[in-house]
Scaffold this active site. Structure first.
Site, PDB file in Angstrom:
ATOM      1  N   SER A 143     -30.397   3.459  13.929  1.00  0.00           N
ATOM      2  CA  SER A 143     -29.202   2.949  14.599  1.00  0.00           C
ATOM      3  C   SER A 143     -28.264   4.049  15.070  1.00  0.00           C
ATOM      4  O   SER A 143     -27.300   3.769  15.793  1.00  0.00           O
ATOM      5  CB  SER A 143     -28.444   1.987  13.678  1.00  0.00           C
ATOM      6  OG  SER A 143     -27.998   2.659  12.503  1.00  0.00           O
ATOM      7  N   SER A 187     -36.043  15.618   5.408  1.00  0.00           N
ATOM      8  CA  SER A 187     -35.318  16.217   4.297  1.00  0.00           C
ATOM      9  C   SER A 187     -34.089  16.918   4.857  1.00  0.00           C
ATOM     10  O   SER A 187     -33.335  16.348   5.640  1.00  0.00           O
ATOM     11  CB  SER A 187     -36.230  17.171   3.521  1.00  0.00           C
ATOM     12  OG  SER A 187     -35.561  17.768   2.444  1.00  0.00           O
ATOM     13  N   TYR A 247     -26.454  14.409  -3.297  1.00  0.00           N
ATOM     14  CA  TYR A 247     -27.209  14.554  -2.051  1.00  0.00           C
ATOM     15  C   TYR A 247     -28.322  15.580  -2.230  1.00  0.00           C
ATOM     16  O   TYR A 247     -29.486  15.324  -1.898  1.00  0.00           O
ATOM     17  CB  TYR A 247     -26.273  14.967  -0.915  1.00  0.00           C
ATOM     18  CG  TYR A 247     -26.999  15.308   0.360  1.00  0.00           C
ATOM     19  CD1 TYR A 247     -27.559  14.301   1.143  1.00  0.00           C
ATOM     20  CD2 TYR A 247     -27.151  16.630   0.789  1.00  0.00           C
ATOM     21  CE1 TYR A 247     -28.244  14.599   2.312  1.00  0.00           C
ATOM     22  CE2 TYR A 247     -27.822  16.934   1.953  1.00  0.00           C
ATOM     23  CZ  TYR A 247     -28.364  15.914   2.711  1.00  0.00           C
ATOM     24  OH  TYR A 247     -29.053  16.213   3.871  1.00  0.00           O
ATOM     25  N   LYS A 249     -32.535  15.264  -2.070  1.00  0.00           N
ATOM     26  CA  LYS A 249     -33.367  15.994  -1.117  1.00  0.00           C
ATOM     27  C   LYS A 249     -34.307  16.974  -1.810  1.00  0.00           C
ATOM     28  O   LYS A 249     -35.458  17.153  -1.373  1.00  0.00           O
ATOM     29  CB  LYS A 249     -32.482  16.718  -0.095  1.00  0.00           C
ATOM     30  CG  LYS A 249     -31.726  15.780   0.833  1.00  0.00           C
ATOM     31  CD  LYS A 249     -32.654  14.867   1.632  1.00  0.00           C
ATOM     32  CE  LYS A 249     -31.901  14.051   2.663  1.00  0.00           C
ATOM     33  NZ  LYS A 249     -32.802  13.157   3.442  1.00  0.00           N
TER      34      LYS A 249
END
Length: 265
Positions: free
Chosen positions: A15, A135, A149, A153
């Site tokens: 989106s 990633s 975060y 990752k």
């Protein structure tokens, strides 16, 4: 695969930002593209260009099951999965509620794993497929305020490496893309989250510094990453990793020791 059959790709997080650019780029490359996101109303441009859209929440198992089921029912196959949906849950570790931490891991890691589980049987049956996990250079280095975060990752990198070796015998290739700074909603969301949880306490100085840094960056268009995705899809034997975007090459070379030239060419 029959040369006259268009390959089918599922792109999550389509989106906005990189996901939207991936979807539009693959449409132009001749793929049948399903753009997937929670905000289905923001994917009209994908439909205008000839793509298909579907509502998908990578934290909702039924949503993922239904999405893959629809693709198989309509196309009979799935050739490419681009796991792009994700965001940056910023804020000092001391301040971020555990519920938000779990949401970060569910979105950036567990959703990738579950959607991959759902696609793999179909890829194995057709003895081919490409899984591209988006990633970050934040999967190799960690900065203050981004603990959850970076945790997501770093974990995604390990998951992808293990998966690559599991599925190679079935003709399935797994590629990790590590963007540096790229024009998207990511920095705005990360800044908002950092301020939400840590702007008024002991870590306010870090938040202010982070926001100043984000405002000063001049980020390249997502095309720099879409080019890498297309390169990985067209390669007979794609590399395990590709990187691009602002500071990606420099940071990975100096901090991790990646041989920059051979990973970009």
């Amino acid at each position: 695969m029959n040369a006259h059959v268009k390959p089918v790709a599922l792109v999550t997080g389509a989106s906005s930002g990189m996901g939207r650019d991936f979807a539009l780029r693959l449409i132009s490359e001749g793929y049948t593209v399903y753009g997937a996101a929670r905000r289905i109303g923001r994917m009209a441009d994908i439909e205008v260009q000839g793509g298909l859209t579907l509502a998908l929440d990578v934290t909702d198992d039924r949503s993922m099951v239904d999405a893959v089921g629809r693709i198989i029912a309509e196309q009979g196959r799935i050739d490419v999965l681009i796991n792009n949906a994700g965001y940056g849950q910023y804020g000092a570790l001391e301040d971020v509620p555990m519920a938000e931490a779990r949401r970060q891991i569910e979105t950036n890691l567990m959703g990738v794993a579950r959607l991959t589980q759902l696609c793999l049987p179909h890829m194995r049956a057709q003895a081919s497929g490409r899984i591209i996990d988006i990633s970050s250079i934040g999967g190799k280095i960690a900065m203050p305020l981004g603990s959850w975060y970076h945790a997501s990752k770093f974990a995604l990198e390990g998951l992808s490496d293990a998966l690559r070796n599991e599925v190679r015998p079935f003709g399935i290739r797994v590629v990790v893309i590590e963007p540096g700074g790229v024009e998207s909603e990511w920095s705005g969301i990360a800044s908002e989250e950092a301020r939400r949880y840590s702007a008024n306490g002991a870590y306010s100085g870090l938040v202010n510094h982070f926001e100043r840094m984000q405002r000063q960056l001049r980020l390249p268009h997502a095309k720099v990453i879409s080019d890498l995705v297309v390169k990985a899809l067209k390669a007979r034997n794609p590399r395990p990793r590709y990187h691009g975007g602002l500071f990606a090459a420099q940071i990975l070379f100096f901090v991790v020791g990646y041989p920059t030239a051979s990973w970009i060419d």
